[in-house]
Scaffold this active site. Structure first.
Site, PDB file in Angstrom:
ATOM      1  N   ALA A   1     108.818  11.085 -64.267  1.00 11.33           N
ATOM      2  CA  ALA A   1     107.917  10.654 -63.183  1.00 11.33           C
ATOM      3  C   ALA A   1     108.409  11.286 -61.875  1.00 11.33           C
ATOM      4  CB  ALA A   1     107.838   9.132 -63.091  1.00 11.33           C
TER       5      ALA A   1
ATOM      6  N   SER B   1     110.494   6.904 -54.748  1.00 10.63           N
ATOM      7  CA  SER B   1     110.982   6.317 -55.989  1.00 10.63           C
ATOM      8  C   SER B   1     109.852   6.344 -57.006  1.00 10.63           C
ATOM      9  CB  SER B   1     111.411   4.861 -55.752  1.00 10.63           C
ATOM     10  OG  SER B   1     111.544   4.179 -56.991  1.00 10.63           O
TER      11      SER B   1
ATOM     12  N   HIS C   1     113.420  13.960 -56.642  1.00  6.12           N
ATOM     13  CA  HIS C   1     114.008  14.677 -57.784  1.00  6.12           C
ATOM     14  C   HIS C   1     114.017  16.188 -57.513  1.00  6.12           C
ATOM     15  CE1 HIS C   1     112.103  11.073 -59.865  1.00  6.12           C
ATOM     16  NE2 HIS C   1     113.342  10.965 -60.279  1.00  6.12           N
TER      17      HIS C   1
ATOM     18  N   GLY D   1     121.141  11.552 -56.658  1.00  7.44           N
ATOM     19  CA  GLY D   1     120.640  11.158 -55.352  1.00  7.44           C
ATOM     20  C   GLY D   1     121.465  10.023 -54.741  1.00  7.44           C
TER      21      GLY D   1
HETATM   22  P1  AMP Z   1     115.608   8.464 -61.702  1.00  7.44           P
HETATM   23  O1  AMP Z   1     114.597   9.352 -62.371  1.00  7.44           O
HETATM   24  O2  AMP Z   1     115.016   7.399 -60.872  1.00  7.44           O
HETATM   25  O3  AMP Z   1     116.675   8.004 -62.662  1.00  7.44           O
HETATM   26  O4  AMP Z   1     116.355   9.410 -60.664  1.00  7.44           O
HETATM   27  C1  AMP Z   1     116.964  10.606 -61.079  1.00  7.44           C
HETATM   28  C2  AMP Z   1     117.809  11.141 -59.955  1.00  7.44           C
HETATM   29  O5  AMP Z   1     116.998  11.375 -58.805  1.00  7.44           O
HETATM   30  C3  AMP Z   1     118.899  10.147 -59.526  1.00  7.44           C
HETATM   31  O6  AMP Z   1     120.085  10.870 -59.239  1.00  7.44           O
HETATM   32  C4  AMP Z   1     118.319   9.546 -58.282  1.00  7.44           C
HETATM   33  O7  AMP Z   1     119.291   9.059 -57.380  1.00  7.44           O
HETATM   34  C5  AMP Z   1     117.580  10.725 -57.697  1.00  7.44           C
HETATM   35  N1  AMP Z   1     116.555  10.286 -56.756  1.00  7.44           N
HETATM   36  C6  AMP Z   1     115.581   9.361 -56.985  1.00  7.44           C
HETATM   37  N2  AMP Z   1     114.857   9.161 -55.865  1.00  7.44           N
HETATM   38  C7  AMP Z   1     115.400   9.955 -54.903  1.00  7.44           C
HETATM   39  C8  AMP Z   1     115.108  10.194 -53.522  1.00  7.44           C
HETATM   40  N3  AMP Z   1     114.110   9.560 -52.909  1.00  7.44           N
HETATM   41  N4  AMP Z   1     115.870  11.083 -52.849  1.00  7.44           N
HETATM   42  C9  AMP Z   1     116.903  11.718 -53.472  1.00  7.44           C
HETATM   43  N5  AMP Z   1     117.216  11.555 -54.777  1.00  7.44           N
HETATM   44  C10 AMP Z   1     116.485  10.685 -55.481  1.00  7.44           C
END
Ligand code: AMP
Length: 279
Positions: free
Chosen positions: A32, A185, A37, A147
């Site tokens: 997503a 997010s 990302h 992130g």
């Molecule tokens: P997730 O798919 O939510 O598990 O996130 C995957 C990676 O993307 C993780 O390292 C998160 O911290 C990073 N991430 C998610 N949202 C953001 C954002 N708004 N800014 C920077 N990194 C992000």
């Protein structure tokens, strides 16, 4: 961009990258994908020759009653984004490649996993540490990119990597936000239009609290005012709104140079998290 779902072809592809002398950057995600990302991918591209992104909605980091089934899944659109960004390989393993029958091993990082999201989501960081340790072993990257948006997760991963002797670099990337300040997010997709409008209270309240704390206002008062303001602004539950040391995540009662505010609060059926430095 190759899309790989099984470990053997992953290892073969990685061996070819290494034989060609390419350094490998890993960007783990649950899909997503949004601009947050993609910023990780961009930073990875700037530091490594071949960027590998992973998409795996890891069941072991979701608690009972959490949104595992509802979590947004859009692999085709994600793959398009990654390919356009120049990612060399998408590792999108099937569940049995990650957790084969009889799987019995758990990575648990004590201390730093407690409190904050660890208190509200028991077992969550064990699931995260376990799957990230596995991804590190599967890909053996030269650097991995995470992130700051998930600040406690980044701290847990740094500690896990240090404790288990993963020697590659762990790179933290600053949070990417919408124009009004809300951190991007995948879970923002759950917000109704009204909730999305109200949600801006989270970054605004954090920013104002950070300014007041840095100016020397009493921390306990600022934190309790901030929680009350969120509850007046459309949020119905605040899991935490705390001042912590940015490195150790130890609770702070007073402002220090490495202070960081971290918060988690519920709006509608969505739980939002955010964090900012205080200085
Ligand atoms: P997730 O798919 O939510 O598990 O996130 C995957 C990676 O993307 C993780 O390292 C998160 O911290 C990073 N991430 C998610 N949202 C953001 C954002 N708004 N800014 C920077 N990194 C992000």
């Amino acid at each position: 961009m190759q899309i790989v779902r099984q470990l053997d072809p992953l290892r073969n592809a990685l061996a070819e990258f290494r034989a060609a002398g390419l350094t490998i950057g890993l960007v783990p995600t649950m899909g997503a994908l949004h601009a947050g990302h993609m910023r990780l991918v961009e930073v990875a591209q700037s530091q490594c020759d071949a960027v590998i992104a992973s998409i795996f909605v890891n069941p072991t980091q979701f608690g009972e009653g959490e949104d595992l089934d509802a979590y947004p899944r859009q692999e085709a659109a994600d793959a398009d984004l990654l390919q356009t960004a120049g990612v060399k390989l998408l590792w999108a393993p099937t569940a049995d490649q990650v957790y084969p029958p009889g799987y019995a091993t758990n990575v648990s990082v004590s201390g730093i996993s407690d409190g904050l999201c660890g208190a509200a989501r028991p077992g969550h960081f064990d699931g995260v540490a376990t799957v990230v340790a596995k991804l590190f072993n599967q890909v053996r990257p030269d650097a991995a990119f995470f992130g700051e948006k998930d600040y406690q997760q980044l701290a847990v991963i740094r500690r896990m990597a240090r404790d288990l002797d993963f020697s590659h670099e762990i790179v933290g990337v600053p949070t990417v936000r919408d124009a009004d300040g809300l951190a991007l997010s995948s879970r923002n997709a759950y917000l109704t239009a009204e909730e999305r409008a109200d949600a801006v209270a989270l970054p605004q309240t954090m920013q104002e609290a950070a300014t007041a704390i840095a100016a020397g206002s009493p921390v306990a008062d600022i934190l309790s005012d901030a929680k009350a303001r969120l509850l007046r602004s459309g949020f119905h539950k605040v899991d935490y709104f705390e001042l912590r040391d940015a490195d150790t995540l130890a609770l702070l009662d007073d402002f220090t140079k490495s202070a960081r505010l971290l918060a988690a609060a519920h709006i509608g059926r969505t739980r939002l998290i955010d964090n900012i430095p205080v200085s």
